[in-house]
Design an enzyme around this catalytic site. Sequence first.
Site, short mmCIF file in Angstrom:
data_model
loop_
_atom_site.label_atom_id
_atom_site.label_comp_id
_atom_site.label_asym_id
_atom_site.label_seq_id
_atom_site.Cartn_x
_atom_site.Cartn_y
_atom_site.Cartn_z
N HIS A 268 26.01 56.50 97.65
CA HIS A 268 25.45 55.66 98.71
C HIS A 268 23.97 55.38 98.44
CE1 HIS A 268 25.07 53.70 102.44
NE2 HIS A 268 25.16 54.69 103.29
N HIS A 307 29.64 45.08 93.73
CA HIS A 307 29.52 45.53 95.12
C HIS A 307 30.88 45.40 95.79
CE1 HIS A 307 28.07 45.79 99.28
NE2 HIS A 307 26.99 46.35 98.76
N ASP A 363 20.37 47.46 94.24
CA ASP A 363 19.81 48.60 93.51
C ASP A 363 19.34 48.25 92.11
OD1 ASP A 363 20.11 50.55 95.49
OD2 ASP A 363 22.26 50.57 95.13
N1 ACO Z 1 30.13 47.67 85.42
C1 ACO Z 1 31.23 47.38 84.71
N2 ACO Z 1 32.42 47.10 85.25
C2 ACO Z 1 32.52 47.15 86.57
C3 ACO Z 1 31.41 47.44 87.41
C4 ACO Z 1 30.18 47.71 86.77
N3 ACO Z 1 29.10 47.98 87.49
N4 ACO Z 1 31.79 47.41 88.69
C5 ACO Z 1 33.08 47.11 88.69
N5 ACO Z 1 33.53 46.95 87.41
C6 ACO Z 1 34.88 46.54 86.98
C7 ACO Z 1 35.86 47.67 87.12
O1 ACO Z 1 35.94 48.43 85.95
C8 ACO Z 1 37.11 46.92 87.44
O2 ACO Z 1 37.59 46.36 86.24
P1 ACO Z 1 39.19 46.29 85.92
O3 ACO Z 1 39.70 45.31 86.96
O4 ACO Z 1 39.30 45.84 84.53
O5 ACO Z 1 39.71 47.67 86.16
C9 ACO Z 1 36.65 45.76 88.30
O6 ACO Z 1 35.29 45.53 87.90
C10 ACO Z 1 36.71 46.05 89.80
O7 ACO Z 1 36.00 47.27 90.04
P2 ACO Z 1 36.20 48.21 91.31
O8 ACO Z 1 35.70 49.59 90.98
O9 ACO Z 1 37.59 48.08 91.83
O10 ACO Z 1 35.24 47.53 92.35
P3 ACO Z 1 34.78 48.16 93.73
O11 ACO Z 1 34.57 47.04 94.65
O12 ACO Z 1 35.68 49.27 94.17
O13 ACO Z 1 33.40 48.87 93.33
C11 ACO Z 1 31.12 49.38 93.13
C12 ACO Z 1 32.18 48.48 93.81
C13 ACO Z 1 31.42 50.87 93.44
C14 ACO Z 1 29.73 49.05 93.70
C15 ACO Z 1 31.17 49.12 91.60
O14 ACO Z 1 30.92 47.76 91.32
C16 ACO Z 1 30.20 50.01 90.83
O15 ACO Z 1 30.54 51.15 90.50
N6 ACO Z 1 28.95 49.50 90.54
C17 ACO Z 1 27.96 50.29 89.87
C18 ACO Z 1 27.29 51.25 90.85
C19 ACO Z 1 26.33 50.56 91.79
O16 ACO Z 1 25.53 49.72 91.38
N7 ACO Z 1 26.41 50.92 93.09
C20 ACO Z 1 25.52 50.35 94.11
C21 ACO Z 1 26.26 49.49 95.08
S1 ACO Z 1 25.15 48.77 96.27
C22 ACO Z 1 24.86 49.99 97.41
O17 ACO Z 1 25.61 50.90 97.61
C23 ACO Z 1 23.62 49.92 98.28
#
Ligand code: ACO
Length: 441
Positions: A268, A307, A363
């Site tokens: 978070h 996101h 972020d």
């Molecule tokens: N880098 C590379 N690939 C990614 C990323 C990323 N940052 N985020 C998602 N993907 C890919 C996944 O591997 C997945 O690919 P696939 O379909 O081939 O399996 C697809 O995109 C969908 O990803 P999910 O994990 O299902 O997306 P979700 O909506 O659940 O996740 C999250 C959102 C957790 C923010 C994710 O994008 C992530 O981990 N980002 C990096 C961490 C981050 O920056 N967090 C801050 C969020 S903002 C906040 O909290 C204030």
Amino acid sequence: MPKDTLTIRDNRTGKTYEIPIQDESIRAMDLRQIKSAEGDFGIVTYDPALLNTAVCRSSITFIDGDKSVLNYRGYPIEQLAEQSNFLEVAYLIVNGNLPSPKQYMKWESEITHHTMVHENVKKFMDGFWHDAHPMGILVGTVGALSTFYPGAKDIFNPDCRRRQSHRLIAKMPTLAAFAYRHSCGMPYAYPDNDLSYAGNFLNMMFKMTEVKYKPDPVLEKAIDVLFILHADHEQNCSTSAMRVVGSSQVDPFSAMAAAVAALYGPLHGGANEEVLKMLGEIGSVSKVPEFIKKVKNGEGRLMGFGHRVYKSYDPRARIIKHMAEQVFDVQGSSPMLEVARELERIALQDDYFVTRRLYPNIDFYSGLIYQSMGFPTSMYPVLFAIPRTAGWIAQWEELILDPEQKISRPRQLYSGAARREYVPLAQRAGARTPADSPRPG
Ligand code: ACO
């Protein structure tokens, strides 16, 4: 004429049910009438992590993740970041409308005059170990405020709620800065009521031996804008914690301790720290293509991208990127900024990221700004908690005033053992018999 209902046929019984649809939702309780036999509990919904469950009606924050829209009380975040200031936005979030000039002056004076904390709070803080994480200190001290203000339990009294709102918004920067100074063994710097909300926070963080601290106007503005961008984000993890704990009708200081604790988690409040680690590991612009290749091969994620809600550019990231450039003009550029810009440039045209709709989130640049301003990484979630206090309070008050809300108490699908009878310890397998016992003498 189509009806706003959902027809459900239970194939176990052949019965059909008509469930009203309102606001693109059905009421989970309407499913309880669906039973396979008389005396059954009825159907419940199974939704771990509440991925598709609305838990409240809220009029505070509106997000359209596909269209990059974030509005507080109807006002677009871009307009607020450019034209307003954090104190006015906090008023808007807590009270529902922008203040008149007279209301603003009163609000500013009320917040400014609550920035001091009781001297015993300092003593309490002194009890923490020298390297205590400032977020841990914040969880403890926010909760401890409930013992300083026992009257805060009167949560159905609007005057009492208003007083606690002022206290929390005013004291959070003080607690946050004291937590930081405690962790580096520096004397606490007291609030300076002549300064703006953001300027005073910088004063309490960074004041050294000078008689009067003068914040740099660009850095003061950057902190103010970052505070605006973090003020609320509807039903996220920490806001949900505030609501769930607040639903027990505990005082707001105790509920907010839970919200701060939720924000402490790396999923978070800790993502911007991960961005900095990643940029450090990449090291230079020339290594960016290699890193992107690894991400595409599933070896790690591009932190600060993607996101759960925004499936196009996070509107807050756009504002922050612009802010970062201004801050670096004052503080001097960082090689990490170049790495970040190159990562973004490549990712925004790469099929992997484009097809998955992965864009920079809030972020991606915020950690770089904090780093260049001299905040240690342990303070990043604290910098998030200060402005989010406005959102937490507004969401808590909305909960308290919502006649549909009750104590939060979800259901579960039990997957443990069926009923079994208790067996005394001495009769269980492996129990020692008297013959096993060593003979005295
Ligand atoms: N880098 C590379 N690939 C990614 C990323 C990323 N940052 N985020 C998602 N993907 C890919 C996944 O591997 C997945 O690919 P696939 O379909 O081939 O399996 C697809 O995109 C969908 O990803 P999910 O994990 O299902 O997306 P979700 O909506 O659940 O996740 C999250 C959102 C957790 C923010 C994710 O994008 C992530 O981990 N980002 C990096 C961490 C981050 O920056 N967090 C801050 C969020 S903002 C906040 O909290 C204030």
